[in-house]
Write an enzyme that holds these catalytic residues in place. Structure first.
Site, PDB file in Angstrom:
ATOM      1  N   LYS A 191      -5.994  13.167  88.786  1.00 45.31           N
ATOM      2  CA  LYS A 191      -6.018  11.904  88.057  1.00 45.31           C
ATOM      3  C   LYS A 191      -4.945  11.992  86.978  1.00 45.31           C
ATOM      4  O   LYS A 191      -5.137  12.656  85.952  1.00 45.31           O
ATOM      5  CB  LYS A 191      -7.376  11.645  87.405  1.00 45.31           C
ATOM      6  N   HIS A 209      -6.935  15.232  94.561  1.00 48.42           N
ATOM      7  CA  HIS A 209      -8.029  14.913  93.644  1.00 48.42           C
ATOM      8  C   HIS A 209      -7.525  14.725  92.218  1.00 48.42           C
ATOM      9  O   HIS A 209      -8.303  14.570  91.285  1.00 48.42           O
ATOM     10  CB  HIS A 209      -9.062  16.054  93.710  1.00 48.42           C
ATOM     11  N   HIS A 226     -20.321  14.180  85.223  1.00 45.61           N
ATOM     12  CA  HIS A 226     -19.143  14.361  86.074  1.00 45.61           C
ATOM     13  C   HIS A 226     -18.019  15.052  85.311  1.00 45.61           C
ATOM     14  O   HIS A 226     -16.914  15.222  85.821  1.00 45.61           O
ATOM     15  CB  HIS A 226     -18.671  12.989  86.585  1.00 45.61           C
ATOM     16  N   ASP A 281     -14.413  31.461  74.309  1.00 45.77           N
ATOM     17  CA  ASP A 281     -14.353  31.948  72.929  1.00 45.77           C
ATOM     18  C   ASP A 281     -14.031  30.795  71.975  1.00 45.77           C
ATOM     19  O   ASP A 281     -14.589  29.720  72.117  1.00 45.77           O
ATOM     20  CB  ASP A 281     -13.356  33.100  72.818  1.00 45.77           C
TER      21      ASP A 281
END
Length: 471
Positions: free
Chosen positions: A216, A214, A389, A396
């Site tokens: 990119k 997955h 998406h 913080d």
């Protein structure tokens, strides 16, 4: 004779089922995962066997990416001339050590990071950098479509290949299952090296269909890289029929590019069985800022789940706020409990989800987790203009996590993902402003409103939650 064959089949079948049950037990998985598989295999053996073949096998002990090769590639990063920088802030040193221990993530200093919040600007920036490439272009995408956006990128890559630039492409075989093979073959004929990651071929590799890449990643000449949530398809640029596509992607310049290069070359080596090396892939990096980042390649291999452990640790140690953007919220118990505990302890926890996603079934499963989040005091924001998406975690005032991983089982347990952990107050402030801008376009759900939703809807959500680990 027929009776003998029937008995023989039943014996072999029973031995197979018992053998798989034994394998599941000896894997020492979480009992909450082990017991359902055993029940399904015993009560519905035919269906259970098929589901286990596709979705149940454990890849953690396999050597898809060899440790020796990963270490060899990482060594190139450590030997490259990257200027030393300031120390990681004290509050985040245990987290940085955790990431280095679980995923060999080296702290990298002084990168310049440019965010893109729409597909059009990201594509124009990517095409501009490709036009300036001189030595190599490395691309890795889960989805690489044969549409107008994909063909624009293809044509730009072909032009560079004709100029003598080395172009290497990895795509996911399942993510690109609808793309005609001629699209990739055309690039190969032009001298571009194109390969599918974990090619799904029945029956030998069908068991790996549940484990997808997955990531990119783009790396150009070792000097500029891209990371984030956007794939290569028209919908990332033009949106959907029912709204815009809100996503986040980043251009990185400086030493952080070397971390992306390691992630890509590791996957390239695993896929092609060829090692790419040389100083030209890890050039001396210019220092642009005072930030520190770690590029973390998470995946289903090995004992540790680096991204899940790191996100859970960061949330558990937050002192002021935890802001999250994710298209899907299907969390592990560890992360879910950490977020609820933070909210109960007075931390400002905000979870931004799309009001409508690209999957109704995932919507139902995601919403089943929100009841307890609401009760704990987590603020739920539904993004309304279109599909959100974006993947973003802000802790913080000094830590931001960006990349490809969603807050779901698939990203944390099954997918090969890549995230950047960035220790920098200035960058965190910039991303907080983007989050706040998106929040102005959201509907903030109140507990009273949420708990009045129809009972039928709640039943559907609870039912789909059972399948969360498979989504």
């Amino acid at each position: 004779m027929q009776q003998i064959l029937t008995y023989t089949f039943l014996v072999l079948y029973s031995v197979t089922i018992l053998g798989i049950v034994l394998v599941i037990i000896t894997d020492n998985r979480n009992p909450l995962k082990t017991l359902p598989w055993i029940i399904v295999l015993v009560l519905a053996p035919v269906v259970g066997l098929v589901f286990y073949f596709f979705f149940g096998q454990n890849l953690s002990k396999q050597r898809i990416i060899s440790r020796r090769m990963r270490k060899r590639i990482t060594l190139q990063l450590e030997e490259a001339e990257h200027a030393a920088g300031p120390e990681i802030p004290k509050a985040y040193r245990p987290l940085a050590r955790l990431l280095r221990t679980t995923s060999h993530a080296v702290p990298l200093y002084g990168s310049r990071i440019t965010p893109y919040t729409d597909g059009s600007s990201k594509m124009e920036a990517l095409l501009g950098e490709i036009a300036r490439a001189r030595h190599h272009i490395h691309l890795q995408y889960y989805i690489f479509c044969d549409d107008e956006t994909g063909r624009r990128l293809r044509d730009a890559l072909v032009e560079k290949a004709r100029q003598g630039v080395h172009v290497r492409i990895l795509y996911d075989d399942v993510g690109c299952s609808g793309v005609r093979k001629s699209f990739f073959e055309g690039m190969r004929r032009e001298g571009i090296e194109v390969h599918a990651f974990l090619h799904v071929k029945f029956p030998r590799f069908t068991s790996k269909v549940n484990y997808r890449n997955h990531r990119k990643i783009v790396v150009i000449d070792g000097r500029v890289g891209f990371i984030g949530g956007m794939n290569i398809a028209d919908r990332y640029v033009r949106g959907t029929e029912w709204g815009s596509w809100r996503d986040t992607h980043f251009r990185i310049e400086g030493s952080g590019v070397a971390g992306l290069q390691v992630a890509f070359l590791s996957d390239w080596s695993a896929t092609t069985k060829r090692h790419v090396s040389g100083s030209e892939y890890f050039p001396a990096a210019q220092r642009y800022t005072d930030n520190i980042l770690q590029i973390v390649a998470g995946g289903p291999l090995g004992k540790w789940r680096a991204l899940l452990q790191a996100d859970s640790y960061a949330v558990a140690n937050a002192r002021r706020r935890v802001w999250i953007q994710t298209p899907y919220y299907l969390p592990s118990d560890v992360l879910n409990t950490a977020l609820q505990t933070a909210a109960l302890g007075g931390i400002d926890v905000r979870l931004m989800l799309p009001a409508r996603s690209d999957s109704r079934l995932i919507d139902l499963a995601s919403h089943s987790y929100l009841d307890d989040m609401m009760r704990a005091g987590v603020k739920i924001l539904f993004y309304e203009p279109g599909f959100l998406h974006s993947k973003l975690l802000i802790i913080d005032d000094g830590l931001t996590v960006i990349g490809s991983a969603n807050m779901d089982f698939r990203s944390f347990e099954h997918n090969f993902e890549v995230n950047a952990f960035i220790y920098d107050a200035e960058f965190t402030s910039r991303m907080s402003a983007i989050f706040s801008d998106d929040a102005a376009r959201c509907h903030a759900v109140t507990p009273g409103e949420w708990f009045r939703r129809p009972r039928r809807r709640r039943w559907a959500e609870s039912f789909m939650r059972v399948f969360s680990p498979l989504m």
